[in-house]
Design a protein around this motif. Structure first.
Motif, PDB file in Angstrom:
ATOM      1  N   ASN A  66     -22.097 -15.926 -88.451  1.00  0.00           N
ATOM      2  CA  ASN A  66     -20.804 -15.470 -88.957  1.00  0.00           C
ATOM      3  C   ASN A  66     -19.751 -15.794 -87.910  1.00  0.00           C
ATOM      4  N   LEU A  67     -18.791 -16.622 -88.288  1.00  0.00           N
ATOM      5  CA  LEU A  67     -17.772 -17.072 -87.354  1.00  0.00           C
ATOM      6  C   LEU A  67     -16.573 -16.146 -87.377  1.00  0.00           C
ATOM      7  N   PRO A  68     -15.840 -16.044 -86.270  1.00  0.00           N
ATOM      8  CA  PRO A  68     -14.614 -15.251 -86.274  1.00  0.00           C
ATOM      9  C   PRO A  68     -13.603 -15.847 -87.247  1.00  0.00           C
ATOM     10  N   VAL A  69     -12.670 -15.035 -87.671  1.00  0.00           N
ATOM     11  CA  VAL A  69     -11.678 -15.462 -88.661  1.00  0.00           C
ATOM     12  C   VAL A  69     -10.896 -16.670 -88.166  1.00  0.00           C
ATOM     13  N   GLU A  70     -10.596 -16.701 -86.870  1.00  0.00           N
ATOM     14  CA  GLU A  70      -9.816 -17.803 -86.301  1.00  0.00           C
ATOM     15  C   GLU A  70     -10.499 -19.155 -86.513  1.00  0.00           C
ATOM     16  N   ILE A  71     -11.815 -19.200 -86.359  1.00  0.00           N
ATOM     17  CA  ILE A  71     -12.546 -20.460 -86.530  1.00  0.00           C
ATOM     18  C   ILE A  71     -12.856 -20.708 -87.999  1.00  0.00           C
ATOM     19  N   ALA A  72     -13.210 -19.663 -88.724  1.00  0.00           N
ATOM     20  CA  ALA A  72     -13.551 -19.829 -90.133  1.00  0.00           C
ATOM     21  C   ALA A  72     -12.371 -20.375 -90.928  1.00  0.00           C
ATOM     22  N   ALA A  73     -11.166 -19.994 -90.560  1.00  0.00           N
ATOM     23  CA  ALA A  73      -9.977 -20.466 -91.262  1.00  0.00           C
ATOM     24  C   ALA A  73      -9.635 -21.904 -90.898  1.00  0.00           C
ATOM     25  N   ASN A  74      -9.930 -22.296 -89.655  1.00  0.00           N
ATOM     26  CA  ASN A  74      -9.588 -23.643 -89.207  1.00  0.00           C
ATOM     27  C   ASN A  74     -10.630 -24.118 -88.203  1.00  0.00           C
ATOM     28  N   LYS A  75     -11.609 -24.893 -88.666  1.00  0.00           N
ATOM     29  CA  LYS A  75     -12.690 -25.356 -87.792  1.00  0.00           C
ATOM     30  C   LYS A  75     -12.225 -26.398 -86.780  1.00  0.00           C
ATOM     31  N   CYS A  76     -10.996 -26.859 -86.901  1.00  0.00           N
ATOM     32  CA  CYS A  76     -10.454 -27.805 -85.928  1.00  0.00           C
ATOM     33  C   CYS A  76     -10.184 -27.134 -84.584  1.00  0.00           C
ATOM     34  N   LYS A  77     -10.212 -25.818 -84.539  1.00  0.00           N
ATOM     35  CA  LYS A  77     -10.004 -25.096 -83.290  1.00  0.00           C
ATOM     36  C   LYS A  77     -11.278 -25.022 -82.463  1.00  0.00           C
ATOM     37  N   ALA A  78     -12.386 -25.488 -83.018  1.00  0.00           N
ATOM     38  CA  ALA A  78     -13.667 -25.457 -82.309  1.00  0.00           C
ATOM     39  C   ALA A  78     -14.222 -26.876 -82.194  1.00  0.00           C
ATOM     40  N   MET A  79     -14.832 -27.144 -81.065  1.00  0.00           N
ATOM     41  CA  MET A  79     -15.493 -28.420 -80.847  1.00  0.00           C
ATOM     42  C   MET A  79     -16.941 -28.283 -81.315  1.00  0.00           C
ATOM     43  N   THR A  80     -17.501 -29.344 -81.837  1.00  0.00           N
ATOM     44  CA  THR A  80     -18.884 -29.331 -82.300  1.00  0.00           C
ATOM     45  C   THR A  80     -19.762 -30.112 -81.334  1.00  0.00           C
ATOM     46  N   ALA A  81     -20.826 -29.481 -80.854  1.00  0.00           N
ATOM     47  CA  ALA A  81     -21.761 -30.136 -79.946  1.00  0.00           C
ATOM     48  C   ALA A  81     -22.813 -30.872 -80.757  1.00  0.00           C
ATOM     49  N   ASP A  82     -23.256 -31.998 -80.241  1.00  0.00           N
ATOM     50  CA  ASP A  82     -24.314 -32.755 -80.905  1.00  0.00           C
ATOM     51  C   ASP A  82     -25.054 -33.570 -79.856  1.00  0.00           C
ATOM     52  N   LEU A  83     -26.302 -33.854 -80.122  1.00  0.00           N
ATOM     53  CA  LEU A  83     -27.110 -34.702 -79.260  1.00  0.00           C
ATOM     54  C   LEU A  83     -27.407 -35.994 -79.980  1.00  0.00           C
ATOM     55  N   THR A  84     -27.572 -37.038 -79.218  1.00  0.00           N
ATOM     56  CA  THR A  84     -27.917 -38.336 -79.774  1.00  0.00           C
ATOM     57  C   THR A  84     -29.322 -38.689 -79.317  1.00  0.00           C
ATOM     58  N   GLU A  85     -30.161 -39.053 -80.255  1.00  0.00           N
ATOM     59  CA  GLU A  85     -31.521 -39.433 -79.925  1.00  0.00           C
ATOM     60  C   GLU A  85     -31.508 -40.822 -79.312  1.00  0.00           C
ATOM     61  N   LYS A  86     -32.179 -40.960 -78.197  1.00  0.00           N
ATOM     62  CA  LYS A  86     -32.248 -42.255 -77.523  1.00  0.00           C
ATOM     63  C   LYS A  86     -33.710 -42.630 -77.391  1.00  0.00           C
ATOM     64  N   LYS A  87     -34.088 -43.696 -78.044  1.00  0.00           N
ATOM     65  CA  LYS A  87     -35.464 -44.170 -77.979  1.00  0.00           C
ATOM     66  C   LYS A  87     -35.541 -45.276 -76.936  1.00  0.00           C
ATOM     67  N   GLU A  88     -36.408 -45.097 -76.011  1.00  0.00           N
ATOM     68  CA  GLU A  88     -36.608 -46.107 -74.975  1.00  0.00           C
ATOM     69  C   GLU A  88     -38.009 -46.675 -75.122  1.00  0.00           C
ATOM     70  N   CYS A  89     -38.125 -47.912 -74.844  1.00  0.00           N
ATOM     71  CA  CYS A  89     -39.440 -48.566 -74.882  1.00  0.00           C
ATOM     72  C   CYS A  89     -40.148 -48.335 -73.553  1.00  0.00           C
ATOM     73  N   LEU A  90     -41.321 -47.790 -73.654  1.00  0.00           N
ATOM     74  CA  LEU A  90     -42.127 -47.569 -72.447  1.00  0.00           C
ATOM     75  C   LEU A  90     -43.032 -48.764 -72.203  1.00  0.00           C
ATOM     76  N   PRO A  91     -43.293 -49.082 -70.967  1.00  0.00           N
ATOM     77  CA  PRO A  91     -44.258 -50.158 -70.677  1.00  0.00           C
ATOM     78  C   PRO A  91     -45.633 -49.748 -71.198  1.00  0.00           C
ATOM     79  N   PRO A  92     -46.473 -50.724 -71.536  1.00  0.00           N
ATOM     80  CA  PRO A  92     -47.799 -50.415 -72.112  1.00  0.00           C
ATOM     81  C   PRO A  92     -48.662 -49.513 -71.229  1.00  0.00           C
ATOM     82  N   ASP A  93     -48.527 -49.579 -69.923  1.00  0.00           N
ATOM     83  CA  ASP A  93     -49.374 -48.763 -69.064  1.00  0.00           C
ATOM     84  C   ASP A  93     -48.946 -47.297 -69.035  1.00  0.00           C
ATOM     85  N   LEU A  94     -47.746 -46.963 -69.553  1.00  0.00           N
ATOM     86  CA  LEU A  94     -47.292 -45.575 -69.571  1.00  0.00           C
ATOM     87  C   LEU A  94     -47.419 -44.939 -70.948  1.00  0.00           C
ATOM     88  N   ARG A  95     -47.896 -45.659 -71.932  1.00  0.00           N
ATOM     89  CA  ARG A  95     -48.018 -45.098 -73.292  1.00  0.00           C
ATOM     90  C   ARG A  95     -49.233 -44.239 -73.432  1.00  0.00           C
TER      91      ARG A  95
END
Length: 95
Positions: A66-95
């Motif tokens: 449940n968000l405060p009225v200030e944010i619920a009325a205007n979500k532009c007042k809050a920043m949204t956090a997100d993560l980006t998945e990063k897939k790296e190729c591992l060398p065969p000896d580390l798999r």
């Protein structure tokens, strides 16, 4: 030479300005489940993200709370956090 000095000063001023814009936000919304996971709060990343942002002085909410009225009325007042998945190729000896 004067032109290069002027450009350097201009870029320095602009980079200093852009680095302070994150502090203009008071609230941050953290998703309950990041998009690349199939489980809610897998590995505790969502709770860890919330805790670290709160330590930096932000007021953090999960997106399904449940968000405060200030944010619920205007979500532009809050920043949204997100993560980006990063897939790296591992060398065969580390798999």
């Amino acid at each position: 030479m004067k032109r290069y000095l002027l450009l350097l000063l201009l870029f320095t001023a602009l980079s200093g300005y852009t680095q302070n814009t994150i502090n203009n936000y008071k609230y941050i919304l953290v998703p309950e489940q990041f998009s690349f996971f199939k489980e809610v709060n897998k590995y505790g990343l969502n709770n860890l993200t919330r805790k670290l942002l709160e330590e930096k002085g932000f007021t953090v909410y999960f997106d399904n709370e449940n968000l405060p009225v200030e944010i619920a009325a205007n979500k532009c007042k809050a920043m949204t956090a997100d993560l980006t998945e990063k897939k790296e190729c591992l060398p065969p000896d580390l798999r």
